[in-house]
Scaffold this motif. Structure first.
Motif, short mmCIF file in Angstrom:
data_model
loop_
_atom_site.label_atom_id
_atom_site.label_comp_id
_atom_site.label_asym_id
_atom_site.label_seq_id
_atom_site.Cartn_x
_atom_site.Cartn_y
_atom_site.Cartn_z
N GLY A 1 0.81 -1.21 0.00
CA GLY A 1 0.00 0.00 0.00
C GLY A 1 0.84 1.25 0.00
N LEU B 1 2.38 1.58 -3.57
CA LEU B 1 1.36 1.93 -4.56
C LEU B 1 0.89 3.37 -4.38
CD1 LEU B 1 -0.69 -1.38 -4.65
CD2 LEU B 1 0.87 -0.52 -6.41
N CYS B 2 0.65 3.77 -3.13
CA CYS B 2 0.26 5.16 -2.89
C CYS B 2 1.40 6.11 -3.26
CB CYS B 2 -0.12 5.36 -1.42
SG CYS B 2 -1.74 4.72 -0.98
N LEU C 1 -8.68 -1.94 -6.38
CA LEU C 1 -8.21 -0.80 -5.59
C LEU C 1 -8.87 0.52 -6.02
CD1 LEU C 1 -4.37 -1.50 -5.44
CD2 LEU C 1 -6.05 -1.80 -3.59
N TRP D 1 -8.57 1.68 -9.24
CA TRP D 1 -7.79 2.29 -10.31
C TRP D 1 -8.53 2.16 -11.64
CZ3 TRP D 1 -1.80 1.52 -9.94
CH2 TRP D 1 -1.37 1.78 -8.63
N THR E 1 -6.95 3.91 -2.84
CA THR E 1 -5.84 3.04 -2.44
C THR E 1 -5.51 3.23 -0.96
OG1 THR E 1 -4.94 3.19 -4.68
CG2 THR E 1 -3.48 2.32 -2.99
N TYR F 1 -5.78 0.24 2.06
CA TYR F 1 -4.66 -0.16 2.92
C TYR F 1 -4.67 0.56 4.27
CZ TYR F 1 -2.57 -2.68 -1.00
OH TYR F 1 -2.32 -3.57 -2.01
#
Length: 207
Positions: free
Chosen positions: A123, A126-127, A156, A158, A189, A193
């Motif tokens: 997480g 990705l963030c 998520l 996206w 996202t 998470y």
């Protein structure tokens, strides 16, 4: 606490030791563990043709400065994986623009991968990826990835477009995607998470 270090050609000397470790971790993950034969080398470092002065590295570092995850962005106006190695994955041709970058070499330390649930470090990476892209004015991200990724990324929140058909490759089935970089994707996202607030500090805002 895990933070994201943004490493570019301009500040690479500051992260020299960390970067060397980063390339050794890539060897361990992609060559030894995943057995990607195409990137195997006689030395324990995994570097490819796209590790150039144009690459932007996102390194997830724990409180001791240990690398626990990573990722890479490469401008699509420069040589990159989809455009130069797998152009056939994009039915209408690989997308190239100043505000489109390619995302590659995403990994999480094997010891920190989630068992039965999402990895918190995933997480963070990705963030961090989306936050860096947004701050750099990157509108979209292209990626060549395993065929299971579109479903995971859509879960998520996206916005993901598949650019062509899945290709059966010796290292696993792969597909090319184009991902929109939006504040909404960052927010969803974070929720997925349980991340509260930005991953990047102001110091990392302008790599």
């Amino acid at each position: 606490m895990v933070r994201i270090a943004v490493v570019t050609w301009a500040n690479r000397k500051q992260y020299r030791v960390v970067l060397e470790r980063y390339f050794r971790i890539r060897y361990d993950i992609y060559v030894k563990r995943r057995q990607w034969r195409a990137v195997a080398r006689p030395i324990n470092i995994e570097m490819d043709a796209f590790d150039t002065e144009h690459a932007i590295y996102l390194l997830a570092l724990d409180s001791l400065g240990k690398i626990v995850g990573g990722s890479r962005l490469v401008p699509t106006l420069q040589p990159h994986l989809l455009g130069d190695v797998f152009p056939g994955l994009a039915s209408d041709g690989p997308p190239r623009a100043p505000d489109i970058f390619e995302w590659t070499r995403f990994f999480i330390s094997p010891a920190l991968r989630g068992r039965g649930g999402p990895s918190p470090v995933a997480g963070v990476v990705l963030c961090g990826l989306l936050e860096v892209a947004l701050r750099l004015g990157i509108r979209q991200i292209s990626v060549v990835c395993e065929a299971f990724w579109p479903k995971r990324l859509r879960a998520l929140g996206w916005s993901v477009a598949e650019l062509g058909d899945v290709l059966q490759h010796e290292d696993g089935d792969i597909v090319a995607l184009l991902i929109d970089v939006t504040p909404e994707a960052i927010a969803s996202t974070r929720r997925a998470y349980d991340i509260h607030g930005p991953i990047l500090s102001d110091a990392a805002a302008s790599p």
